[in-house]
Motif scaffolding. Structure first.
Motif, PDB file in Angstrom:
ATOM      1  N   PHE A  33       0.202  -1.133  -0.137  1.00  0.00           N
ATOM      2  CA  PHE A  33       0.039  -0.011  -0.461  1.00  0.00           C
ATOM      3  C   PHE A  33       0.353   1.318  -0.232  1.00  0.00           C
ATOM      4  CE2 PHE A  33      -2.984  -3.624   1.777  1.00  0.00           C
ATOM      5  CZ  PHE A  33      -3.683  -3.420   1.194  1.00  0.00           C
ATOM      6  N   PHE A  39      -3.482   1.366   5.274  1.00  0.00           N
ATOM      7  CA  PHE A  39      -2.994   0.310   5.202  1.00  0.00           C
ATOM      8  C   PHE A  39      -1.135  -0.199   5.616  1.00  0.00           C
ATOM      9  CE2 PHE A  39      -7.650  -0.154   4.444  1.00  0.00           C
ATOM     10  CZ  PHE A  39      -7.919   0.277   5.622  1.00  0.00           C
ATOM     11  N   THR A  89      -1.951  -7.435   2.866  1.00  0.00           N
ATOM     12  CA  THR A  89      -2.857  -8.467   2.597  1.00  0.00           C
ATOM     13  C   THR A  89      -2.608  -9.838   1.357  1.00  0.00           C
ATOM     14  OG1 THR A  89      -5.686  -8.592   2.446  1.00  0.00           O
ATOM     15  CG2 THR A  89      -3.747  -7.025   0.443  1.00  0.00           C
ATOM     16  N   ALA A  91      -5.078 -10.763  -0.141  1.00  0.00           N
ATOM     17  CA  ALA A  91      -6.271 -11.297  -1.857  1.00  0.00           C
ATOM     18  C   ALA A  91      -4.461 -10.240  -2.849  1.00  0.00           C
ATOM     19  CB  ALA A  91      -6.387  -9.525  -1.560  1.00  0.00           C
ATOM     20  N   PHE A  92      -3.487  -9.999  -2.050  1.00  0.00           N
ATOM     21  CA  PHE A  92      -2.435  -9.334  -3.123  1.00  0.00           C
ATOM     22  C   PHE A  92      -1.237 -10.924  -3.378  1.00  0.00           C
ATOM     23  CE2 PHE A  92      -2.076  -4.896  -1.778  1.00  0.00           C
ATOM     24  CZ  PHE A  92      -3.674  -4.931  -2.564  1.00  0.00           C
ATOM     25  N   PHE A 144     -15.071  -4.441   5.373  1.00  0.00           N
ATOM     26  CA  PHE A 144     -14.921  -4.049   3.827  1.00  0.00           C
ATOM     27  C   PHE A 144     -16.383  -3.359   3.546  1.00  0.00           C
ATOM     28  CE2 PHE A 144     -11.197  -7.221   4.018  1.00  0.00           C
ATOM     29  CZ  PHE A 144     -10.793  -6.304   3.112  1.00  0.00           C
ATOM     30  N   ARG A 163     -15.515  -2.404  -9.815  1.00  0.00           N
ATOM     31  CA  ARG A 163     -13.362  -2.693 -10.040  1.00  0.00           C
ATOM     32  C   ARG A 163     -13.379  -3.696  -8.443  1.00  0.00           C
ATOM     33  NH1 ARG A 163     -10.243  -2.479  -5.002  1.00  0.00           N
ATOM     34  NH2 ARG A 163      -7.993  -2.712  -5.684  1.00  0.00           N
ATOM     35  N   TYR A 168     -12.903  -9.290  -3.088  1.00  0.00           N
ATOM     36  CA  TYR A 168     -14.922  -9.202  -3.349  1.00  0.00           C
ATOM     37  C   TYR A 168     -15.539  -9.989  -4.125  1.00  0.00           C
ATOM     38  CZ  TYR A 168     -12.329  -4.921  -1.440  1.00  0.00           C
ATOM     39  OH  TYR A 168     -11.823  -4.039  -0.692  1.00  0.00           O
ATOM     40  N   GLY A 200     -15.401  -2.410  -4.462  1.00  0.00           N
ATOM     41  CA  GLY A 200     -14.679  -2.683  -3.136  1.00  0.00           C
ATOM     42  C   GLY A 200     -13.744  -2.093  -2.550  1.00  0.00           C
ATOM     43  N   PRO A 202     -12.026  -1.401   2.058  1.00  0.00           N
ATOM     44  CA  PRO A 202     -12.397  -0.988   3.637  1.00  0.00           C
ATOM     45  C   PRO A 202     -13.560   0.299   4.135  1.00  0.00           C
ATOM     46  CG  PRO A 202     -10.212  -1.589   3.287  1.00  0.00           C
ATOM     47  CD  PRO A 202     -10.973  -0.941   2.092  1.00  0.00           C
ATOM     48  N   VAL A 226     -11.273  -6.984   7.475  1.00  0.00           N
ATOM     49  CA  VAL A 226      -9.152  -7.056   6.612  1.00  0.00           C
ATOM     50  C   VAL A 226      -8.085  -7.782   7.512  1.00  0.00           C
ATOM     51  CG1 VAL A 226      -7.996  -4.419   6.677  1.00  0.00           C
ATOM     52  CG2 VAL A 226     -10.249  -4.251   5.856  1.00  0.00           C
ATOM     53  N   ASP A 227      -7.390  -7.965   5.978  1.00  0.00           N
ATOM     54  CA  ASP A 227      -6.530  -8.181   6.984  1.00  0.00           C
ATOM     55  C   ASP A 227      -5.219  -7.494   6.216  1.00  0.00           C
ATOM     56  OD1 ASP A 227      -6.706 -10.940   4.419  1.00  0.00           O
ATOM     57  OD2 ASP A 227      -4.959 -10.445   4.132  1.00  0.00           O
ATOM     58  N   VAL A 228      -4.041  -7.306   6.879  1.00  0.00           N
ATOM     59  CA  VAL A 228      -3.375  -6.820   5.861  1.00  0.00           C
ATOM     60  C   VAL A 228      -1.498  -7.183   7.122  1.00  0.00           C
ATOM     61  CG1 VAL A 228      -2.152  -4.641   5.725  1.00  0.00           C
ATOM     62  CG2 VAL A 228      -4.249  -4.517   5.295  1.00  0.00           C
TER      63      VAL A 228
HETATM   64  O1  173 Z   1      -7.136  -3.674  -2.550  1.00  0.00           O
HETATM   65  C1  173 Z   1      -8.510  -3.994  -1.904  1.00  0.00           C
HETATM   66  O2  173 Z   1      -9.553  -3.799  -2.608  1.00  0.00           O
HETATM   67  C2  173 Z   1      -7.977  -4.757  -1.586  1.00  0.00           C
HETATM   68  O3  173 Z   1      -7.973  -6.134  -1.976  1.00  0.00           O
HETATM   69  C3  173 Z   1      -7.763  -4.471   0.307  1.00  0.00           C
HETATM   70  C4  173 Z   1      -7.600  -5.229   1.162  1.00  0.00           C
HETATM   71  C5  173 Z   1      -7.166  -4.853   2.396  1.00  0.00           C
HETATM   72  C6  173 Z   1      -7.045  -3.122   2.769  1.00  0.00           C
HETATM   73  C7  173 Z   1      -7.185  -2.120   1.486  1.00  0.00           C
HETATM   74  C8  173 Z   1      -7.842  -3.252   0.888  1.00  0.00           C
END
Ligand code: 173
Length: 323
Positions: A33, A39, A89, A91-92, A144, A163, A168, A200, A202, A226-228
């Motif tokens: 980020f 984040f 996160t 998701a990345f 989220f 997006r 999501y 989408g 948070p 959220v998980d970061v």
């Molecule tokens: O990019 C995003 O929407 C995403 O996946 C995310 C996940 C955690 C915190 C912020 C954004």
């Protein structure tokens, strides 16, 4: 003389036997980020404290956020040791660890996960798939939301282009949306050009990159958690660091994790107010619609995990929900 030289041999042997801990280790860190945004902040607080409290022991060299490295590359960079520590996160890094997409489905805190064996299981998956040690989770307690520029009246996203990231994807697809995946850094332009009707994100952070200027509505309730995560390359963790260095990183990481978790409810409330003050209206689903919204989020989320990580889904559910 004989005694003296025996002593110096012993002294040398003693010096040689000491761990290298006396030497300061420098670690390279990157964030998925943008620097200074919601984040990255807990990670940056962690780095600052390590550099203050770990003087002579550990130094973290922060190379920055997405300008230094695309967000979806951070997992790979940690895995390969291109960096020693990453902030990302799940998701990345689903490309390397599909089960990482389950972290958002947690219903118990990271502190509870550390107690119920959940953390240990999730750490093991990170060890195996990402060659990483799962040092900390921030973002706990941050839901989220869907943000849209066209009003919707029920949990139905047909005709909308939204997006997404993996967070999501299954949920919005289940409600009929067209999906476009982008990194956070591309959201503003996509909104400006009208190529997306919403996104989408948070409850925290939409002001960081100016999205409030291009956002009309937030849909409530929020969903997921959220998980970061702070991820340390496993070779760095096991070989480059000694016990004292690991203990320092772990102590500060746990403190940052706890402080962040404790702060989030308050920050969430502040962000809600700030959004309202910026003219963002709330579309709040209630009653049956609310239930459909939340059930679809959870059910689509877990169904997807079952698809991509069938061997892990049951243990993940236990780790993350306690059930
Ligand atoms: O990019 C995003 O929407 C995403 O996946 C995310 C996940 C955690 C915190 C912020 C954004």
């Amino acid at each position: 003389m004989k005694f003296k030289s025996a002593c110096s041999v012993l002294a040398l042997a003693w010096v040689a036997a000491q761990p290298v801990s006396a030497e300061q280790v420098t670690l390279r860190a990157v964030s998925g980020f943008q620097e200074g945004t919601s984040f990255s902040r807990p990670f940056e607080a962690f780095i600052k404290r390590v550099n203050e409290e770990g003087k002579g022991l550990v130094r973290i060299n922060y190379i920055g956020g997405p300008k230094a490295m695309p967000p979806f590359e951070v997992g790979n960079a940690v895995k390969n040791g291109i960096v020693d520590i990453g902030n990302a996160t799940g998701a990345f890094y689903t490309n390397l660890m599909p089960a990482a997409d389950a972290l958002k489905l947690s219903e118990i805190s990271i502190q509870e996960q550390r107690k119920n064996g959940g953390w240990a299981y999730i750490n093991k998956l990170h060890n195996e798939k990402l060659n990483a040690y799962y040092l900390a989770r921030t973002g706990d307690g941050v839901p989220f939301h869907l943000y849209v520029n066209k009003p919707i009246t029920k949990p139905d996203l047909h005709g909308l282009t939204i997006r997404v990231t993996p967070v999501y994807r299954a949920f919005f697809a289940a409600l009929g949306a067209n999906l476009v995946q982008t990194a956070p850094g591309e959201v503003y332009t996509a909104l400006e050009r009208g190529v997306i009707d919403g996104y989408g994100w948070p409850i925290q952070g939409i002001f960081d990159l100016g999205w409030q200027e291009k956002t009309k509505y937030r849909v409530d309730p929020g969903f997921y958690n959220v998980d970061v995560n702070f991820l340390v390359n496993l070779d760095t963790w096991n070989k480059k660091l000694d016990d004292k260095q690991r203990a320092l990183l772990q102590r500060i990481a746990l403190e940052v994790e706890a402080a962040n978790g404790a702060d989030n409810a308050k920050v969430n409330a502040e962000e809600r107010k700030r959004q309202a003050d910026a003219g963002i209206k709330t579309i709040a689903f209630e009653g049956k619609d609310r239930q459909v919204w939340l059930d679809t989020a959870r059910d689509a989320g877990w169904a997807y995990i079952k698809e991509v990580a069938p061997q892990q889904v049951d243990e993940l559910r236990k780790a993350l929900t306690g059930r």
